[in-house]
Design a protein around this motif. Structure first.
Motif, PDB file in Angstrom:
ATOM      1  N   ALA A  22      95.157 -16.801 -20.300  1.00 15.05           N
ATOM      2  CA  ALA A  22      94.610 -17.630 -19.221  1.00 15.05           C
ATOM      3  C   ALA A  22      93.119 -17.373 -19.045  1.00 15.05           C
ATOM      4  O   ALA A  22      92.349 -18.307 -18.799  1.00 15.05           O
ATOM      5  N   TYR A  23      92.694 -16.134 -19.177  1.00 15.91           N
ATOM      6  CA  TYR A  23      91.276 -15.804 -19.054  1.00 15.91           C
ATOM      7  C   TYR A  23      90.471 -16.426 -20.193  1.00 15.91           C
ATOM      8  O   TYR A  23      89.401 -17.008 -19.970  1.00 15.91           O
ATOM      9  N   ARG A  25      91.295 -19.044 -21.881  1.00 12.25           N
ATOM     10  CA  ARG A  25      91.299 -20.498 -21.689  1.00 12.25           C
ATOM     11  C   ARG A  25      90.297 -20.907 -20.607  1.00 12.25           C
ATOM     12  O   ARG A  25      89.702 -21.969 -20.682  1.00 12.25           O
ATOM     13  N   SER A  26      90.089 -20.067 -19.610  1.00 12.23           N
ATOM     14  CA  SER A  26      89.103 -20.410 -18.576  1.00 12.23           C
ATOM     15  C   SER A  26      87.673 -20.328 -19.112  1.00 12.23           C
ATOM     16  O   SER A  26      86.803 -21.055 -18.666  1.00 12.23           O
ATOM     17  N   PRO A  29      88.160 -23.349 -23.181  1.00 13.43           N
ATOM     18  CA  PRO A  29      89.445 -24.043 -23.291  1.00 13.43           C
ATOM     19  C   PRO A  29      89.695 -24.683 -24.652  1.00 13.43           C
ATOM     20  O   PRO A  29      90.849 -24.839 -25.065  1.00 13.43           O
ATOM     21  N   SER A  51      98.843 -20.928 -15.736  1.00  8.97           N
ATOM     22  CA  SER A  51      98.251 -21.980 -14.911  1.00  8.97           C
ATOM     23  C   SER A  51      99.291 -22.629 -14.022  1.00  8.97           C
ATOM     24  O   SER A  51      98.991 -23.038 -12.899  1.00  8.97           O
TER      25      SER A  51
END
Length: 56
Positions: A22-23, A25-26, A29, A51
């Motif tokens: 998730a990190y 992807r932030s 992306p 997410s």
């Protein structure tokens, strides 16, 4: 003892994998979004799980 054989360690490794994906992807992306299938799709799915959990 390996993290695979210890249930608590396995859960910790899975949680760290989800948070790391998730990190990433932030920050970028496009790296995870272009690999939605195959072996690298696991990382996209982990980022997607995080997410969806974040919205609840």
């Amino acid at each position: 003892m390996s993290a695979i054989f210890n249930f608590q360690s396995l859960l910790t490794v899975i949680l760290l994998l989800i948070c790391t994906c998730a990190y990433i992807r932030s920050l970028a992306p496009s790296i995870l979004d272009r690999n939605k299938t195959g072996l690298l799709g696991i990382f996209w799915k982990c980022a997607r799980i995080e997410s969806r959990l974040e919205l609840q």
